[in-house]
Design an enzyme around this catalytic site. Structure first.
Site, PDB file in Angstrom:
ATOM      1  N   CYS A 147      59.608  21.990  43.723  1.00 30.41           N
ATOM      2  CA  CYS A 147      59.495  22.987  42.654  1.00 30.41           C
ATOM      3  C   CYS A 147      59.385  24.391  43.257  1.00 30.41           C
ATOM      4  CB  CYS A 147      58.330  22.627  41.742  1.00 30.41           C
ATOM      5  SG  CYS A 147      58.491  23.363  40.122  1.00 30.41           S
TER       6      CYS A 147
ATOM      7  N   HIS B 124      59.226  16.813  40.327  1.00 35.17           N
ATOM      8  CA  HIS B 124      58.022  16.400  41.059  1.00 35.17           C
ATOM      9  C   HIS B 124      58.077  14.916  41.420  1.00 35.17           C
ATOM     10  CE1 HIS B 124      55.802  20.160  40.678  1.00 35.17           C
ATOM     11  NE2 HIS B 124      56.521  20.305  39.587  1.00 35.17           N
TER      12      HIS B 124
ATOM     13  N   GLU C 132      56.175  13.332  43.237  1.00 30.79           N
ATOM     14  CA  GLU C 132      54.831  12.782  43.500  1.00 30.79           C
ATOM     15  C   GLU C 132      54.157  12.185  42.273  1.00 30.79           C
ATOM     16  OE1 GLU C 132      55.800  15.912  43.423  1.00 30.79           O
ATOM     17  OE2 GLU C 132      54.228  17.341  42.872  1.00 30.79           O
TER      18      GLU C 132
HETATM   19  N1  LIG Z   1      55.639  23.837  39.111  1.00 29.97           N
HETATM   20  C1  LIG Z   1      56.124  24.828  39.853  1.00 29.97           C
HETATM   21  O1  LIG Z   1      56.121  24.825  41.079  1.00 29.97           O
HETATM   22  C2  LIG Z   1      56.638  26.016  39.089  1.00 29.97           C
HETATM   23  C3  LIG Z   1      57.267  27.075  39.946  1.00 29.97           C
HETATM   24  C4  LIG Z   1      57.500  28.351  39.172  1.00 29.97           C
HETATM   25  N2  LIG Z   1      56.214  28.922  38.803  1.00 29.97           N
HETATM   26  C5  LIG Z   1      58.331  28.048  37.936  1.00 29.97           C
HETATM   27  O2  LIG Z   1      57.859  28.100  36.828  1.00 29.97           O
HETATM   28  O3  LIG Z   1      59.475  27.744  38.071  1.00 29.97           O
END
Ligand SMILES: NC(=O)CC[C@H](N)C(=O)O
Ligand SMILES: Nc1ncnc2c1ncn2[C@@H]1O[C@H](COP(=O)(O)OP(=O)(O)OP(=O)(O)O)[C@@H](O)[C@H]1O
Ligand SMILES: O=c1[nH]c(=O)c2[nH+]cn([C@@H]3O[C@H](COP(=O)(O)O)[C@@H](O)[C@H]3O)c2[nH]1
Ligand SMILES: [Mg+2]
Length: 613
Positions: free
Chosen positions: A75, A161, A163
Site C-alpha cells: 500500500c 494488504h 497480511e
Molecule cells: N493503507 C495505506 O497504506 C494507504 C496509503 C495512502 N494513505 C492512501 O490512502 O492511498
C-alpha cells in the site's frame, strides 16, 4: 525479515503473519538507517496514513532501496517505491476500501501458482498514475494498478494488504515473497507465550498485590488467569465495574462466572452514577457529563478516565496507595494501534481512543504500574491462549464487548449536522447509474471509519430496493461502492422494513441517559438472542435518532472476522437465513413501539469500523 513501519493499522499483522510462516521478523521505523538492515534477507515496507505526494510523506533514506535486498512494499510502501523510482502517485479518482476483485499476472514471482482472478483487501485513496521506469504492472483492479515489480531489482509492490485475512491469497503471496524471492526457510520457533507472560508478571510484581480489571470478556479473563498462575492468588484482587452501560443482566452473569475462575477476591463496583455524572478536564478543556456529550472521542475519553477514578477508589477502600499499586488490564494490540499509541507506532493515526489507552492510563504506564499481559496479541491469539490455559470455552470464544459499552452504540447527536443538496444529488446520480431499483440517501448522522489507515467521521447512507427482495450481492456492492465514490459517506445500512418509509426522514437529538440506554439494552438483547450464531464473530444493536413518524431507529451490526482488524458483515441469505432476519424485524416492530426503521449495516471494515461510536 525486516518490517519497516509507515504507520499502518496492520504493521503488526505483517509481523504476525511472517512469524506464522516460521520466519523471524523485526519491526523498525521507516526512517531507520539502511546499514542496520544489511543482515536481513528481505524488507517489507508497511502501509500508512500518509500520502507520498505531499509534505506529510515520511522520511526514509533512499539508500534503503539500493541494498540489493528483495523489497515488498504494501500500500503506502508500494506508492513509496513507485515514486522513488521515478513513477507518479496521485489521489485516485476512485478510492478502494474493502474487498476488491483483482486480476494478477501469475508470471510475476510474487503471484506464482495463483489463479488470475483473486479477492483482496484494499484500503487506499492514492493511486499509481504513472509507472516507474523499469517496473511492470503485475496486478490490476479495473484501471487501478494493484501490484508492480521490477524483475531485475527484485523489488515488488502491492496496493492491497496480503497480511489480512480478507485477502484470500495473502498467505500464498507472503510465502512466495519469503521463501521463493528472499530464499528464507521456515525454521523459526514461535515463543511459548504463556511462559513468557508469566515470567514478565513475576519480574514486575512478584510478592505484591495486583488489582486486575475484569469485564467478563476473554481478554481480561486471560489476564486474570495469567496473574493467578504467576502470583500468590491471595494477592490478586479482581475488580468488575458496572458502569451502567453493560448489556442486559451482564454484570450479574459475569460475576457468577468470575467466581468460578478461582479468584479469591472479587469486587463489584456499581458505578453508574460516576460514569453518568462525572466531569473531567483534558488539556484545560472541561468534558462531561456523559449525558450531554455527542462527540464520540469525548465520550471515550471521559469513560476511560472515570474507569481509573473508580479503580483508585477501590484501591483506597482496600487501604492501598493507588499511586504505588500495580493494576492489570486485558489490553490488546489493536486497542493500542487504533488509539494511535506512540509506543506502538510513531506514524499511525488515531482511529479512536480505546478506553484502556486514555491519558491517565498512559501516565500510569510510564510509571511502570500497569500490567498488560496481552499487549502484543490479537483477538484470535488471546482465544488460543485462553484455551491453552483451560479457560471455559464459553469465555474463550465470547464475543467482544467494548469497554465503553453501550455508549459507543448510541449515535448521540444534537441534530445540527446537515447534508447539502449537492451531496444528496451526487448520491442519487451514482445510484441511478448503479441500479435504478435501489434508492439511497445520505442521513446527517456521522459514524467512525478507517480509510487508507486514516480516521474518518462521515455520514451514514440508507439504502433500499423499491419493490424487490433483498439481493445481498447488490446491497453489499452499494456498501462497498458508495464510500469509494464519495468522500462524505463511510457506512451504508439497508432498510429491512422499507414499507415504513412513507415520508421524509427526520433526525432528532439523542443523549445518553438511563431511558435511552435501557431502550438500547433491550433491543440489543433481542438482536443478540436471534443472531448469535456461527459464522458471526460479533453482533449487536445500535440506536439512531432518526425516523419518519418516530424518533428512533435501530441498526443491526454483524461482523465476520478473526483478528478484528478487518471484517465483513454477515451476508443475509448466505451466512444467516433471510427468514431469521425477517422474523427479527417483525419482532422489533411488534415489541418496540418507539422504533421506526430496522436497518442492517452492510459495510465492511474498512471503510467502516465495527462499532459506530
Ligand atoms: N493503507 C495505506 O497504506 C494507504 C496509503 C495512502 N494513505 C492512501 O490512502 O492511498
Ligand atoms: N466493565 C469493566 N470492568 C472492569 N474492567 C473492564 C471493564 N470493561 C473493560 N475492562 C478492562 O478493559 C480491558 C479492555 O477491554 P476489552 O473489552 O478490550 O477486553 P475484554 O472485555 O477483556 O475482552 P473483549 O474485548 O472480548 O470484550 C479489559 O480487558 C478489562 O481489563
Ligand atoms: O476494549 C475495547 N475498548 C474500546 O474502546 C473498543 N472499541 C471497539 N472495541 C472492540 O474492538 C473490535 C474492533 O472494533 P472497531 O472496528 O470498532 O475498532 C470490536 O470487537 C469492538 O467491539 C473496543 N474494545
Ligand atoms: Mg470487553
Amino acid at each position: 525479515m525486516a518490517i519497516l513501519d509507515c504507520g499502518g493499522q496492520y504493521t503488526k499483522v505483517i509481523d504476525r503473519k511472517v512469524r506464522e510462516l516460521l520466519v523471524q521478523s523485526d519491526i523498525f521505523p521507516v526512517g531507520t538507517p539502511p546499514e542496520r538492515l544489511r543482515e536481513y534477507q528481505g524488507i517489507i515496507l508497511s502501509g500508512g496514513p500518509a500520502s507520498v505526494w505531499n509534505e506529510q510523506a515520511l522520511h526514509y533514506d533512499p539508500a534503503l532501496l539500493d541494498l540489493g535486498i528483495p523489497v515488498l512494499g504494501i500500500c503506502y510502501g508500494m506508492q513509496l517505491i513507485n515514486q522513488h523510482f521515478g513513477g507518479m502517485v496521485v489521489p485516485g479518482l476512485r478510492t478502494e476500501y474493502g474487498e476488491t476483485e483483482i486480476e494478477v499476472d501469475p508470471g510475476c514471482p510474487l503471484f506464482d501458482g495463483l489463479e488470475p482472478k483473486q479477492v483482496v483487501l484494499m484500503s487506499h485513496g492514492d493511486t499509481v498514475s504513472e509507472l516507474a521506469p523499469g517496473f511492470q504492472i503485475a496486478a490490476r483492479s479495473g484501471d487501478v494498478t494493484a501490484a508492480i515489480y521490477h524483475p531485475g531489482l527484485n523489488i515488488y509492490g502491492v496496493q492491497f494488504h496480503p497480511e489480512v485475512d480478507l485477502t484470500v491469497p495473502g498467505k500464498a503471496i507472503l510465502t512466495n515473497f519469503l521463501m521463493k524471492i528472499c530464499g528464507l526457510h521456515g525454521t523459526y520457533a514461535l515463543e511459548d507465550r504463556i511462559h513468557t507472560a508469566i515470567e514478565k508478571i513475576r519480574e514486575k510484581a512478584k510478592d505484591q498485590k495486583v488489582l486486575v480489571l475484569v469485564s467478563g470478556g476473554v481478554d481480561s479473563a486471560v489476564s486474570a488467569a495469567l496473574l493467578l498462575k504467576a502470583l500468590d492468588p491471595d494477592n490478586v484482587y479482581a475488580i468488575h465495574i458496572d458502569h451502567g452501560l453493560m448489556r442486559k443482566n451482564e454484570s450479574d452473569i459475569v460475576c457468577e462466572n468470575l467466581k468460578a475462575q478461582g479468584l479469591k477476591h472479587l469486587i463489584r463496583e456499581n458505578a453508574a452514577a460516576d460514569f453518568f455524572n462525572s466531569v473531567i478536564e483534558v488539556n484545560g478543556k472541561t468534558i462531561g457529563p456523559l449525558t450531554r456529550l455527542v462527540d464520540p472521542e469525548e465520550k471515550r475519553n471521559l469513560i476511560g478516565e472515570v474507569f481509573i477514578r473508580v479503580v483508585r477508589r477501590t484501591a483506597e477502600s482496600l487501604k492501598l496507595d493507588f499511586d504505588q499499586t500495580f493494576w492489570a488490564q486485558g489490553t490488546l494490540r489493536p486497542d493500542l494501534i487504533e488509539s494511535g499509541n506512540p509506543d506502538v507506532s510513531g506514524y499511525a493515526h488515531k482511529i479512536k481512543t480505546h478506553h484502556n489507552d486514555v491519558d491517565i492510563v498512559r501516565r500510569a504506564r510510564e510509571k511502570g504500574l500497569v500490567i498488560e499481559t496481552n499487549w502484543d496479541w490479537h483477538k484470535d491469539e488471546v482465544r488460543q491462549v485462553a484455551r491453552a490455559l483451560g479457560i471455559e470455552e464459553s469465555i474463550a470464544s465470547r464475543q467482544p464487548f467494548p469497554g465503553p459499552g453501550l455508549a459507543v452504540r448510541m449515535m448521540c447527536n444534537d441534530a445540527t449536522d446537515r447534508i447539502t443538496s449537492e451531496q444528496q444529488a451526487r448520491v442519487a446520480e451514482l445510484m441511478a447509474g448503479f441500479d435504478p431499483a435501489y434508492h439511497t440517501e445520505a442521513v446527517p448522522i456521522r459514524t467512525v471509519g478507517v480509510q487508507g489507515d486514516c480516521r474518518s467521521h462521515r455520514f451514514l447512507a440508507l439504502s433500499y430496493g423499491k419493490g424487490i427482495e433483498l439481493e445481498w450481492d447488490k446491497v453489499y456492492a452499494i456498501g462497498t461502492g458508495l464510500p469509494n465514490q464519495v468522500d462524505f459517506i463511510n457506512r451504508v445500512a439497508y432498510v429491512l422494513n422499507k414499507e415504513r418509509l412513507d415520508g421524509p426522514l427526520q433526525c432528532y437529538p439523542l443523549y445518553i441517559n438511563p431511558e435511552s440506554v435501557d431502550l438500547l439494552r433491550e433491543l440489543d438483547a433481542r438482536v443478540v438472542s436471534k443472531l448469535n450464531t456461527k459464522p458471526i464473530s460479533q453482533v449487536f444493536a445500535v440506536l439512531l435518532p432518526v425516523g419518519i413518524t418516530k424518533k428512533y431507529s435501530v441498526a443491526i451490526r454483524t461482523i465476520i472476522t478473526n483478528d478484528f482488524m478487518t471484517g465483513r458483515p454477515a451476508a443475509i441469505g448466505k451466512d444467516i437465513l433471510r427468514e431469521t432476519v425477517a422474523e427479527l424485524t417483525r419482532e422489533i416492530e411488534r415489541d418496540f413501539p418507539q422504533i421506526d426503521l430496522v436497518l442492517y449495516d452492510v459495510t465492511s471494515k474498512p471503510p467502516a469500523t465495527v462499532e459506530w461510536q
